[in-house]
Write a protein that holds these residues in place. Sequence first.
Motif, PDB file in Angstrom:
ATOM      1  N   GLU A  39      54.475 -90.154 -83.272  1.00 56.21           N
ATOM      2  CA  GLU A  39      53.950 -88.795 -83.374  1.00 56.21           C
ATOM      3  C   GLU A  39      54.182 -88.007 -82.087  1.00 56.21           C
ATOM      4  O   GLU A  39      54.458 -86.814 -82.117  1.00 56.21           O
ATOM      5  CB  GLU A  39      52.458 -88.855 -83.687  1.00 56.21           C
ATOM      6  N   ASP A  40      54.134 -88.694 -80.935  1.00 59.12           N
ATOM      7  CA  ASP A  40      54.196 -88.019 -79.639  1.00 59.12           C
ATOM      8  C   ASP A  40      55.438 -88.316 -78.811  1.00 59.12           C
ATOM      9  O   ASP A  40      55.703 -87.621 -77.835  1.00 59.12           O
ATOM     10  CB  ASP A  40      52.979 -88.406 -78.791  1.00 59.12           C
ATOM     11  N   GLU A  41      56.180 -89.377 -79.144  1.00 59.37           N
ATOM     12  CA  GLU A  41      57.278 -89.821 -78.287  1.00 59.37           C
ATOM     13  C   GLU A  41      58.546 -90.081 -79.081  1.00 59.37           C
ATOM     14  O   GLU A  41      58.515 -90.293 -80.289  1.00 59.37           O
ATOM     15  CB  GLU A  41      56.894 -91.113 -77.560  1.00 59.37           C
ATOM     16  N   VAL A  42      59.653 -90.113 -78.337  1.00 57.49           N
ATOM     17  CA  VAL A  42      60.959 -90.424 -78.904  1.00 57.49           C
ATOM     18  C   VAL A  42      61.692 -91.339 -77.916  1.00 57.49           C
ATOM     19  O   VAL A  42      61.586 -91.160 -76.698  1.00 57.49           O
ATOM     20  CB  VAL A  42      61.761 -89.127 -79.194  1.00 57.49           C
ATOM     21  N   VAL A  43      62.383 -92.358 -78.436  1.00 55.01           N
ATOM     22  CA  VAL A  43      63.202 -93.244 -77.606  1.00 55.01           C
ATOM     23  C   VAL A  43      64.655 -92.838 -77.800  1.00 55.01           C
ATOM     24  O   VAL A  43      65.151 -92.769 -78.926  1.00 55.01           O
ATOM     25  CB  VAL A  43      63.013 -94.730 -77.990  1.00 55.01           C
ATOM     26  N   ARG A 131      57.513-103.506 -73.815  1.00 58.14           N
ATOM     27  CA  ARG A 131      58.770-102.805 -74.072  1.00 58.14           C
ATOM     28  C   ARG A 131      58.579-101.299 -73.946  1.00 58.14           C
ATOM     29  O   ARG A 131      59.360-100.620 -73.275  1.00 58.14           O
ATOM     30  CB  ARG A 131      59.301-103.148 -75.472  1.00 58.14           C
ATOM     31  N   GLN A 132      57.524-100.779 -74.538  1.00 56.83           N
ATOM     32  CA  GLN A 132      57.282 -99.338 -74.477  1.00 56.83           C
ATOM     33  C   GLN A 132      57.034 -98.865 -73.050  1.00 56.83           C
ATOM     34  O   GLN A 132      57.525 -97.809 -72.650  1.00 56.83           O
ATOM     35  CB  GLN A 132      56.105 -98.968 -75.380  1.00 56.83           C
ATOM     36  N   GLN A 133      56.312 -99.650 -72.278  1.00 58.37           N
ATOM     37  CA  GLN A 133      56.061 -99.290 -70.880  1.00 58.37           C
ATOM     38  C   GLN A 133      57.381 -99.238 -70.101  1.00 58.37           C
ATOM     39  O   GLN A 133      57.624 -98.298 -69.335  1.00 58.37           O
ATOM     40  CB  GLN A 133      55.105-100.287 -70.241  1.00 58.37           C
ATOM     41  N   GLU A 135      60.354 -98.724 -71.328  1.00 55.34           N
ATOM     42  CA  GLU A 135      61.140 -97.586 -71.816  1.00 55.34           C
ATOM     43  C   GLU A 135      60.637 -96.269 -71.227  1.00 55.34           C
ATOM     44  O   GLU A 135      61.423 -95.368 -70.982  1.00 55.34           O
ATOM     45  CB  GLU A 135      61.089 -97.542 -73.342  1.00 55.34           C
ATOM     46  N   ARG A 136      59.346 -96.145 -70.997  1.00 54.50           N
ATOM     47  CA  ARG A 136      58.820 -94.917 -70.385  1.00 54.50           C
ATOM     48  C   ARG A 136      59.334 -94.747 -68.961  1.00 54.50           C
ATOM     49  O   ARG A 136      59.494 -93.628 -68.482  1.00 54.50           O
ATOM     50  CB  ARG A 136      57.289 -94.929 -70.405  1.00 54.50           C
ATOM     51  N   HIS A 137      59.586 -95.842 -68.277  1.00 53.80           N
ATOM     52  CA  HIS A 137      60.149 -95.772 -66.924  1.00 53.80           C
ATOM     53  C   HIS A 137      61.666 -95.632 -66.955  1.00 53.80           C
ATOM     54  O   HIS A 137      62.289 -95.299 -65.957  1.00 53.80           O
ATOM     55  CB  HIS A 137      59.757 -97.018 -66.121  1.00 53.80           C
ATOM     56  N   GLY A 138      62.250 -95.915 -68.094  1.00 51.14           N
ATOM     57  CA  GLY A 138      63.707 -95.845 -68.255  1.00 51.14           C
ATOM     58  C   GLY A 138      64.344 -97.191 -68.021  1.00 51.14           C
ATOM     59  O   GLY A 138      64.084 -97.837 -67.009  1.00 51.14           O
ATOM     60  N   ILE A 139      65.131 -97.631 -68.960  1.00 51.86           N
ATOM     61  CA  ILE A 139      65.852 -98.889 -68.830  1.00 51.86           C
ATOM     62  C   ILE A 139      67.296 -98.546 -68.508  1.00 51.86           C
ATOM     63  O   ILE A 139      68.001 -97.938 -69.325  1.00 51.86           O
ATOM     64  CB  ILE A 139      65.731 -99.729 -70.115  1.00 51.86           C
ATOM     65  N   HIS A 140      67.694 -98.876 -67.293  1.00 50.54           N
ATOM     66  CA  HIS A 140      69.044 -98.612 -66.800  1.00 50.54           C
ATOM     67  C   HIS A 140      69.626 -99.943 -66.338  1.00 50.54           C
ATOM     68  O   HIS A 140      69.397-100.355 -65.203  1.00 50.54           O
ATOM     69  CB  HIS A 140      69.019 -97.642 -65.616  1.00 50.54           C
ATOM     70  N   PRO A 141      70.366-100.642 -67.202  1.00 50.27           N
ATOM     71  CA  PRO A 141      70.934-101.932 -66.784  1.00 50.27           C
ATOM     72  C   PRO A 141      71.785-101.771 -65.539  1.00 50.27           C
ATOM     73  O   PRO A 141      72.457-100.749 -65.351  1.00 50.27           O
ATOM     74  CB  PRO A 141      71.794-102.347 -67.969  1.00 50.27           C
TER      75      PRO A 141
END
Length: 158
Positions: A39-43, A131-133, A135-141
């Motif tokens: 409802e509030d976020e998008v990945v 996982r969500q936490q 992703e909020r910080h950004g996953i940059h391999p």
Amino acid sequence: MNMINTRSLHPGDIVSFHFPHREGDAPYPRPCLVMETTEDEVVLAYGTTSREKANAGCEIRLNAEFADCGLQRATRFVLARRLRVAMNDPRLAPRVSDGSPVIGRLTSGLHDRLDDLRNLISASWPNTALRQQAERHGIHPRRQPRRDRGRGMGADRL
């Protein structure tokens, strides 16, 4: 007040977004793939026209079908590089005509691949909250040394 129309974002949509680099903000918007919505976020998964083999196995390549998906050029979406943002994030770049950041959509066959990769990513994390936490910080391999590139992404690195 943000005038971006994100009411109808769905997994498989392709949006225009200023995807940040590890070092900071992006100078221009790029196509990004909507992987998941709440409802509030998008990945969003990073989109690139680069033909590198980095992150192979955790990507969706649009080669022959790029135009059918609404894109100008062949593009690959790197699902190992993703970011969870608020639906009203100002980095979403809306079209002037209707305020929507959506520029295209995956075909049904590619949407099946998205579902498979999302399941693989979810299974590689101990729980959804972690996982969500991340992703909020950004996953940059991290970039792999040249000799290791192209060998694929193990589930432990998703």
